[in-house]
Motif scaffolding. Structure first.
Motif, PDB file in Angstrom:
ATOM      1  N   LEU A   1       0.845  -1.194   0.000  1.00 31.08           N
ATOM      2  CA  LEU A   1       0.000   0.000   0.000  1.00 31.08           C
ATOM      3  C   LEU A   1       0.877   1.238   0.000  1.00 31.08           C
ATOM      4  N   THR A   2       0.309   2.351  -0.382  1.00 31.09           N
ATOM      5  CA  THR A   2       1.054   3.603  -0.450  1.00 31.09           C
ATOM      6  C   THR A   2       0.596   4.533   0.669  1.00 31.09           C
ATOM      7  N   ILE A   3       1.575   4.963   1.467  1.00 36.07           N
ATOM      8  CA  ILE A   3       1.294   5.902   2.558  1.00 36.07           C
ATOM      9  C   ILE A   3       2.214   7.101   2.386  1.00 36.07           C
ATOM     10  N   ASP A   4       1.651   8.272   2.286  1.00 33.41           N
ATOM     11  CA  ASP A   4       2.457   9.490   2.091  1.00 33.41           C
ATOM     12  C   ASP A   4       3.439   9.340   0.930  1.00 33.41           C
ATOM     13  N   ASP A   5       2.950   8.836  -0.177  1.00 29.59           N
ATOM     14  CA  ASP A   5       3.743   8.672  -1.403  1.00 29.59           C
ATOM     15  C   ASP A   5       4.867   7.649  -1.272  1.00 29.59           C
ATOM     16  N   GLU A   6       4.846   6.863  -0.218  1.00 28.85           N
ATOM     17  CA  GLU A   6       5.865   5.833  -0.069  1.00 28.85           C
ATOM     18  C   GLU A   6       5.205   4.454  -0.070  1.00 28.85           C
ATOM     19  N   GLU A   7       5.949   3.504  -0.620  1.00 26.55           N
ATOM     20  CA  GLU A   7       5.420   2.141  -0.722  1.00 26.55           C
ATOM     21  C   GLU A   7       5.706   1.369   0.566  1.00 26.55           C
ATOM     22  N   TRP A   8       4.704   0.691   1.080  1.00 26.94           N
ATOM     23  CA  TRP A   8       4.838  -0.117   2.293  1.00 26.94           C
ATOM     24  C   TRP A   8       4.365  -1.532   2.001  1.00 26.94           C
ATOM     25  N   GLU A   9       4.985  -2.481   2.659  1.00 25.86           N
ATOM     26  CA  GLU A   9       4.579  -3.872   2.548  1.00 25.86           C
ATOM     27  C   GLU A   9       3.891  -4.315   3.845  1.00 25.86           C
ATOM     28  N   VAL A  10       2.838  -5.059   3.704  1.00 21.02           N
ATOM     29  CA  VAL A  10       2.223  -5.670   4.886  1.00 21.02           C
ATOM     30  C   VAL A  10       3.007  -6.949   5.172  1.00 21.02           C
ATOM     31  N   VAL A  11       3.709  -6.958   6.285  1.00 24.14           N
ATOM     32  CA  VAL A  11       4.557  -8.095   6.639  1.00 24.14           C
ATOM     33  C   VAL A  11       3.760  -9.159   7.388  1.00 24.14           C
ATOM     34  N   LEU A  12       2.885  -8.716   8.243  1.00 30.43           N
ATOM     35  CA  LEU A  12       2.169  -9.658   9.102  1.00 30.43           C
ATOM     36  C   LEU A  12       0.790  -9.110   9.457  1.00 30.43           C
ATOM     37  N   VAL A  13      -0.182  -9.977   9.421  1.00 32.21           N
ATOM     38  CA  VAL A  13      -1.504  -9.658   9.985  1.00 32.21           C
ATOM     39  C   VAL A  13      -1.848 -10.815  10.910  1.00 32.21           C
ATOM     40  N   GLU A  14      -1.977 -10.498  12.165  1.00 33.33           N
ATOM     41  CA  GLU A  14      -2.168 -11.553  13.170  1.00 33.33           C
ATOM     42  C   GLU A  14      -3.423 -11.290  13.987  1.00 33.33           C
ATOM     43  N   PRO A  15      -4.432 -12.145  13.837  1.00 31.21           N
ATOM     44  CA  PRO A  15      -5.620 -11.972  14.686  1.00 31.21           C
ATOM     45  C   PRO A  15      -5.332 -12.420  16.112  1.00 31.21           C
ATOM     46  N   ARG A  16      -5.966 -11.788  17.053  1.00 34.45           N
ATOM     47  CA  ARG A  16      -5.836 -12.187  18.460  1.00 34.45           C
ATOM     48  C   ARG A  16      -7.205 -12.088  19.109  1.00 34.45           C
ATOM     49  N   PRO A  17      -7.366 -12.750  20.259  1.00 37.59           N
ATOM     50  CA  PRO A  17      -8.674 -12.680  20.934  1.00 37.59           C
ATOM     51  C   PRO A  17      -9.053 -11.237  21.280  1.00 37.59           C
ATOM     52  N   ASP A  18     -10.327 -11.007  21.404  1.00 36.30           N
ATOM     53  CA  ASP A  18     -10.860  -9.692  21.785  1.00 36.30           C
ATOM     54  C   ASP A  18     -10.504  -8.606  20.782  1.00 36.30           C
ATOM     55  N   ASN A  19     -10.304  -8.983  19.537  1.00 41.95           N
ATOM     56  CA  ASN A  19      -9.991  -7.990  18.499  1.00 41.95           C
ATOM     57  C   ASN A  19      -8.801  -7.124  18.866  1.00 41.95           C
ATOM     58  N   ARG A  20      -7.787  -7.767  19.419  1.00 42.54           N
ATOM     59  CA  ARG A  20      -6.544  -7.043  19.720  1.00 42.54           C
ATOM     60  C   ARG A  20      -5.403  -7.624  18.891  1.00 42.54           C
ATOM     61  N   GLY A  21      -5.711  -7.896  17.634  1.00 42.36           N
ATOM     62  CA  GLY A  21      -4.694  -8.380  16.706  1.00 42.36           C
ATOM     63  C   GLY A  21      -3.755  -7.259  16.302  1.00 42.36           C
ATOM     64  N   ARG A  22      -2.875  -7.567  15.354  1.00 36.24           N
ATOM     65  CA  ARG A  22      -1.918  -6.529  14.945  1.00 36.24           C
ATOM     66  C   ARG A  22      -1.569  -6.662  13.473  1.00 36.24           C
ATOM     67  N   VAL A  23      -1.178  -5.533  12.929  1.00 37.01           N
ATOM     68  CA  VAL A  23      -0.704  -5.456  11.555  1.00 37.01           C
ATOM     69  C   VAL A  23       0.698  -4.871  11.605  1.00 37.01           C
ATOM     70  N   VAL A  24       1.634  -5.528  10.933  1.00 34.23           N
ATOM     71  CA  VAL A  24       3.009  -5.014  10.892  1.00 34.23           C
ATOM     72  C   VAL A  24       3.310  -4.568   9.465  1.00 34.23           C
ATOM     73  N   LEU A  25       3.763  -3.334   9.341  1.00 33.93           N
ATOM     74  CA  LEU A  25       4.086  -2.753   8.040  1.00 33.93           C
ATOM     75  C   LEU A  25       5.580  -2.467   7.955  1.00 33.93           C
ATOM     76  N   ARG A  26       6.128  -2.634   6.742  1.00 33.98           N
ATOM     77  CA  ARG A  26       7.539  -2.297   6.529  1.00 33.98           C
ATOM     78  C   ARG A  26       7.640  -1.370   5.327  1.00 33.98           C
ATOM     79  N   ARG A  27       8.363  -0.285   5.532  1.00 38.27           N
ATOM     80  CA  ARG A  27       8.545   0.654   4.418  1.00 38.27           C
ATOM     81  C   ARG A  27       9.562   0.084   3.445  1.00 38.27           C
ATOM     82  N   LEU A  28       9.215   0.116   2.173  1.00 42.11           N
ATOM     83  CA  LEU A  28      10.119  -0.420   1.158  1.00 42.11           C
ATOM     84  C   LEU A  28      11.059   0.680   0.689  1.00 42.11           C
ATOM     85  N   ALA A  29      12.278   0.285   0.373  1.00 46.78           N
ATOM     86  CA  ALA A  29      13.287   1.278  -0.028  1.00 46.78           C
ATOM     87  C   ALA A  29      12.893   1.922  -1.344  1.00 46.78           C
TER      88      ALA A  29
END
Lengths: 89, 342
Positions: A61-89
């Motif tokens: 995805l593009t954030i502020d004109d920069e390309e980012w990769e979704v590295v991880l999407v992890e569901p957890r109980p009680d909707n407290r999962g997480r998304v990890v993003l990494r900015r691509l060079a």
């Protein structure tokens, strides 16, 4: 790397990135293939408007004109999962 | 019981006494960092960013300046006998550093009816939507109550009054004054958690950040305030009593009437969506998303149309507000409505 907890919002320089509810679904990866796995709606809010991207591991995805990769999407109980993003060079 | 003020650290001092200790302690802590940073014996345990050390060493009073404290330094501080409270408040976002914000408790933005406005609150990277929704609800119902909670002190800190109960089920408790230094976890150029409000020429509006930090101090850290009850949070800000209505056992007409009565009488009201079930079908998850409803999230009603049976909900994200048919998606995906009466 940026980690955003489900239901919370990360503020980049010009964009606020909110993570909605994570669940297993189909999403589009950066290589154009359709994958199935945990994915989150990522809401991108700017002064100009808003956009929504369904992000799962391997999608980009593009954030502020920069390309980012979704590295991880992890569901957890009680909707407290997480998304990890990494900015691509 | 006399009101007590929580100062930095665990000690309590009477609310009426001098506000002195907070700043000297902060200065002492940073002086301690300077000493450690200049001590070769510290070795690999302390590897501060040189620019941060220079910033600390060049700072005479340490309070009127913007101070960056790295996780390494905070870890070292945890070993000292008199650390600042910030060291206990870090977590949640690992790369956040505490930064000082020179601003104002309240700033009246363009178009705001009051300096305290529901739009001042925007949630950050912490799962405290319940607290943010409560702040929005109280700001809408009683902005003057928010103003009365926060008092700037002569030393630049703020005293924040919270109406705390002795326990979840307890009716005991009372107003407690929490002394807050205006340093907040920051990533990049923005607060990591609840955001600044309006912007004045000489600084940002801080009231939501101050309340969030005051509550984190009381609970032992920011991580400790992730997840909570929006009604109890609104009661904490007003001193009122919270009543929870279960959506599943309440008719849509009654839900509309409850929200309407609350908004009309200026009783803070919040609505909470249910969490997604463990084995929820993708169809149900997609249906909820189609309505832009976030599972396990708190919202503050802006308005209700009783005749149409719809409610307009403000999302504490600052964007993503939704209008829902109460007999439809609201009834399907929301679990409770909380109202705080005086």
């Amino acid at each position: 790397m940026i980690e955003i907890t489900e239901t919370t919002v990360w503020t980049a320089s010009r964009t606020r990135v909110a993570v909605g509810t994570i669940f297993e679904r189909e999403y589009r990866a950066a290589d154009g293939t359709t994958r199935t796995g945990p994915a989150a709606p990522l809401y991108l809010y700017t002064d100009q408007g808003e956009d929504k991207v369904v992000g799962g591991a391997g999608s980009h995805l593009t954030i502020d004109d920069e390309e980012w990769e979704v590295v991880l999407v992890e569901p957890r109980p009680d909707n407290r999962g997480r998304v990890v993003l990494r900015r691509l060079a | 019981m006399a009101d007590m003020r929580y100062d930095r650290g665990d000690e309590r001092v009477p609310a009426g006494e001098s506000t002195g200790p907070a700043v000297p302690k902060a200065v002492a802590a940073i002086t301690h960092i300077q000493r450690l940073a200049g001590n070769a014996a510290v070795g690999r345990a302390l590897r501060p960013d040189p620019s941060q050390v220079a910033q600390l060493q060049g700072d005479d009073n340490n309070f009127g300046q913007r101070v960056a404290i790295s996780p390494d330094l905070l870890e070292m501080l945890s070993e000292t006998s008199a650390p600042p409270a910030d060291r206990d408040l870090v977590p949640a976002v690992s790369d956040a550093t505490f930064e000082q914000y020179d601003g104002h408790a309240f700033v009246q933005g363009h178009g705001d009816r009051d300096a305290v406005d529901p739009n001042d609150v925007r949630q950050g990277q912490l799962g405290d939507c319940y607290l943010c929704a409560a702040m929005i609800a109280v700001a809408r119902a009683h902005p003057e109550r928010i103003r009365s909670l926060i008092a700037r002190q002569s030393n630049g800190t703020y005293n924040v009054t919270l109406h705390l109960k002795a326990g979840v089920w307890s009716r005991e408790g009372g107003a407690q004054v929490v002394n807050v230094v205006p340093t907040f976890p920051t990533t990049g150029d923005a607060p990591a958690y609840v955001q600044q409000g309006d912007q004045a020429a000489d600084g940002p509006e801080l009231w939501a950040m101050l309340i969030e930090k005051a509550y984190a101090q009381v609970k032992g850290g920011y991580v400790s305030i992730a997840d909570g009850n929006s009604g109890e949070a609104a009661a904490m800000l007003t001193g009122g009593r919270s009543t929870e209505y279960r959506v599943a056992s309440t008719t849509p007409d009654r839900i509309a009437a409850i929200i309407d009565e609350a908004l009309t009488n200026r009783w803070p009201v919040t609505c909470n969506s249910a969490g997604s079930a463990k084995n929820e079908s993708a169809e149900k998850s997609e249906d909820r998303e189609d309505y832009h409803i976030v599972a396990h999230h708190s919202y503050a009603p802006r308005s209700v149309d009783v005749s149409a049976g719809t409610v307009e909900l403000q999302n504490p994200w600052g964007r993503g507000d939704i209008t829902l048919l109460i007999s439809g998606p609201f009834k399907r995906y929301f679990s409770s409505v909380d109202v705080v009466r005086p």
